[in-house]
Motif scaffolding. Structure first.
Motif, PDB file in Angstrom:
ATOM      1  N   PRO A 191       0.819  -1.223   0.000  1.00  0.00           N
ATOM      2  CA  PRO A 191       0.000   0.000   0.000  1.00  0.00           C
ATOM      3  C   PRO A 191       0.854   1.276   0.000  1.00  0.00           C
ATOM      4  O   PRO A 191       0.503   2.252  -0.649  1.00  0.00           O
ATOM      5  N   GLY A 192       1.982   1.248   0.688  1.00  0.00           N
ATOM      6  CA  GLY A 192       2.852   2.427   0.735  1.00  0.00           C
ATOM      7  C   GLY A 192       3.552   2.729  -0.567  1.00  0.00           C
ATOM      8  O   GLY A 192       4.033   3.839  -0.769  1.00  0.00           O
ATOM      9  N   SER A 193       3.633   1.753  -1.476  1.00  0.00           N
ATOM     10  CA  SER A 193       4.299   1.983  -2.759  1.00  0.00           C
ATOM     11  C   SER A 193       3.360   2.571  -3.807  1.00  0.00           C
ATOM     12  O   SER A 193       3.802   2.970  -4.879  1.00  0.00           O
ATOM     13  N   MET A 194       2.085   2.656  -3.486  1.00  0.00           N
ATOM     14  CA  MET A 194       1.113   3.191  -4.441  1.00  0.00           C
ATOM     15  C   MET A 194       1.094   4.712  -4.371  1.00  0.00           C
ATOM     16  O   MET A 194       1.220   5.291  -3.296  1.00  0.00           O
ATOM     17  N   PRO A 195       0.926   5.382  -5.513  1.00  0.00           N
ATOM     18  CA  PRO A 195       0.810   6.845  -5.464  1.00  0.00           C
ATOM     19  C   PRO A 195      -0.454   7.233  -4.705  1.00  0.00           C
ATOM     20  O   PRO A 195      -1.438   6.485  -4.719  1.00  0.00           O
ATOM     21  N   PRO A 196      -0.442   8.372  -4.034  1.00  0.00           N
ATOM     22  CA  PRO A 196      -1.625   8.764  -3.251  1.00  0.00           C
ATOM     23  C   PRO A 196      -2.829   9.037  -4.142  1.00  0.00           C
ATOM     24  O   PRO A 196      -2.696   9.486  -5.276  1.00  0.00           O
ATOM     25  N   LEU A 197      -3.994   8.755  -3.587  1.00  0.00           N
ATOM     26  CA  LEU A 197      -5.257   9.053  -4.254  1.00  0.00           C
ATOM     27  C   LEU A 197      -5.450  10.561  -4.209  1.00  0.00           C
ATOM     28  O   LEU A 197      -5.330  11.178  -3.153  1.00  0.00           O
ATOM     29  N   ALA A 198      -5.720  11.149  -5.341  1.00  0.00           N
ATOM     30  CA  ALA A 198      -5.915  12.598  -5.402  1.00  0.00           C
ATOM     31  C   ALA A 198      -7.370  12.890  -5.733  1.00  0.00           C
ATOM     32  O   ALA A 198      -8.001  12.144  -6.488  1.00  0.00           O
ATOM     33  N   ASP A 199      -7.897  13.967  -5.162  1.00  0.00           N
ATOM     34  CA  ASP A 199      -9.241  14.385  -5.538  1.00  0.00           C
ATOM     35  C   ASP A 199      -9.230  14.735  -7.017  1.00  0.00           C
ATOM     36  O   ASP A 199      -8.283  15.344  -7.518  1.00  0.00           O
ATOM     37  N   ARG A 200     -10.262  14.298  -7.679  1.00  0.00           N
ATOM     38  CA  ARG A 200     -10.380  14.579  -9.105  1.00  0.00           C
ATOM     39  C   ARG A 200     -11.182  15.860  -9.293  1.00  0.00           C
ATOM     40  O   ARG A 200     -12.129  16.120  -8.580  1.00  0.00           O
ATOM     41  N   GLN A 201     -10.781  16.621 -10.243  1.00  0.00           N
ATOM     42  CA  GLN A 201     -11.546  17.805 -10.619  1.00  0.00           C
ATOM     43  C   GLN A 201     -12.284  17.470 -11.904  1.00  0.00           C
ATOM     44  O   GLN A 201     -11.693  16.972 -12.846  1.00  0.00           O
ATOM     45  N   ARG A 202     -13.578  17.714 -11.915  1.00  0.00           N
ATOM     46  CA  ARG A 202     -14.317  17.472 -13.151  1.00  0.00           C
ATOM     47  C   ARG A 202     -13.860  18.474 -14.197  1.00  0.00           C
ATOM     48  O   ARG A 202     -13.796  19.663 -13.922  1.00  0.00           O
ATOM     49  N   PRO A 203     -13.555  17.989 -15.385  1.00  0.00           N
ATOM     50  CA  PRO A 203     -13.164  18.939 -16.429  1.00  0.00           C
ATOM     51  C   PRO A 203     -14.338  19.828 -16.814  1.00  0.00           C
ATOM     52  O   PRO A 203     -15.495  19.381 -16.807  1.00  0.00           O
ATOM     53  N   SER A 204     -14.048  21.027 -17.104  1.00  0.00           N
ATOM     54  CA  SER A 204     -15.094  21.958 -17.496  1.00  0.00           C
ATOM     55  C   SER A 204     -15.591  21.605 -18.883  1.00  0.00           C
ATOM     56  O   SER A 204     -14.818  21.294 -19.782  1.00  0.00           O
ATOM     57  N   LEU A 205     -16.900  21.626 -19.068  1.00  0.00           N
ATOM     58  CA  LEU A 205     -17.473  21.380 -20.372  1.00  0.00           C
ATOM     59  C   LEU A 205     -17.412  22.626 -21.247  1.00  0.00           C
ATOM     60  O   LEU A 205     -17.584  22.555 -22.459  1.00  0.00           O
ATOM     61  N   TYR A 206     -17.181  23.769 -20.639  1.00  0.00           N
ATOM     62  CA  TYR A 206     -17.148  25.009 -21.365  1.00  0.00           C
ATOM     63  C   TYR A 206     -15.828  25.695 -21.123  1.00  0.00           C
ATOM     64  O   TYR A 206     -15.284  25.674 -20.035  1.00  0.00           O
ATOM     65  N   ARG A 207     -15.313  26.308 -22.152  1.00  0.00           N
ATOM     66  CA  ARG A 207     -14.090  27.090 -21.992  1.00  0.00           C
ATOM     67  C   ARG A 207     -14.469  28.563 -21.934  1.00  0.00           C
ATOM     68  O   ARG A 207     -15.317  29.022 -22.690  1.00  0.00           O
ATOM     69  N   SER A 208     -13.834  29.253 -21.024  1.00  0.00           N
ATOM     70  CA  SER A 208     -14.094  30.701 -20.991  1.00  0.00           C
ATOM     71  C   SER A 208     -13.278  31.370 -22.080  1.00  0.00           C
ATOM     72  O   SER A 208     -12.183  30.928 -22.412  1.00  0.00           O
ATOM     73  N   THR A 209     -13.837  32.403 -22.687  1.00  0.00           N
ATOM     74  CA  THR A 209     -13.133  33.091 -23.774  1.00  0.00           C
ATOM     75  C   THR A 209     -12.670  34.448 -23.353  1.00  0.00           C
ATOM     76  O   THR A 209     -13.039  34.999 -22.375  1.00  0.00           O
TER      77      THR A 209
END
Length: 121
Positions: free
Chosen positions: A103-121
């Motif tokens: 278990p210690g050799s595994m990379p840590p679980l990171a919170d995922r950010q949902r990708p934005s469906l819209y790009r700001s212009t």
């Protein structure tokens, strides 16, 4: 330990907190027997002692579970439906325990950010 029906799979985050990552589908009779021989009940200091997990996605009924010592890494197969906390939304298939990993050799679980469906212009 008694042969488990399913497994609750956890992964450590960057702060070394054990977080729920997935739940397996029902295990085969062979896997239940093999895992029952390997898994050891956790002591009262296990981070999931007294924690309630829901029995299904969106359900309020608690899932009865018995924490075990988190000393194994399980390989599993799952779909790509993962929530913002990094948990698989659907039950996964248990493939095998990985004796070459800890278990210690595994990379840590990171919170995922949902990708934005819209790009700001």
């Amino acid at each position: 330990m008694a042969a488990p029906n399913t497994l609750l799979l956890g992964r450590y985050d960057a702060e070394r907190q054990l977080r729920m990552a997935a739940r397996t589908k029902p295990l085969s009779a062979t896997a239940r027997r093999e895992l029952g021989e390997l898994l050891a009940p956790a002591g009262p200091d296990h981070p999931w002692t007294g924690v309630q997990f829901s029995s299904a996605w969106g359900a309020r009924a608690p899932l009865v579970h018995a924490p075990v010592e988190p000393v194994f890494v399980a390989e599993f197969a799952g779909d790509t439906s993962v929530d913002d906390a990094g948990r698989y939304r659907h039950p996964v298939d248990h493939v095998r325990l990985r004796g070459d990993l800890t278990p210690g050799s595994m990379p840590p679980l990171a919170d995922r950010q949902r990708p934005s469906l819209y790009r700001s212009t």
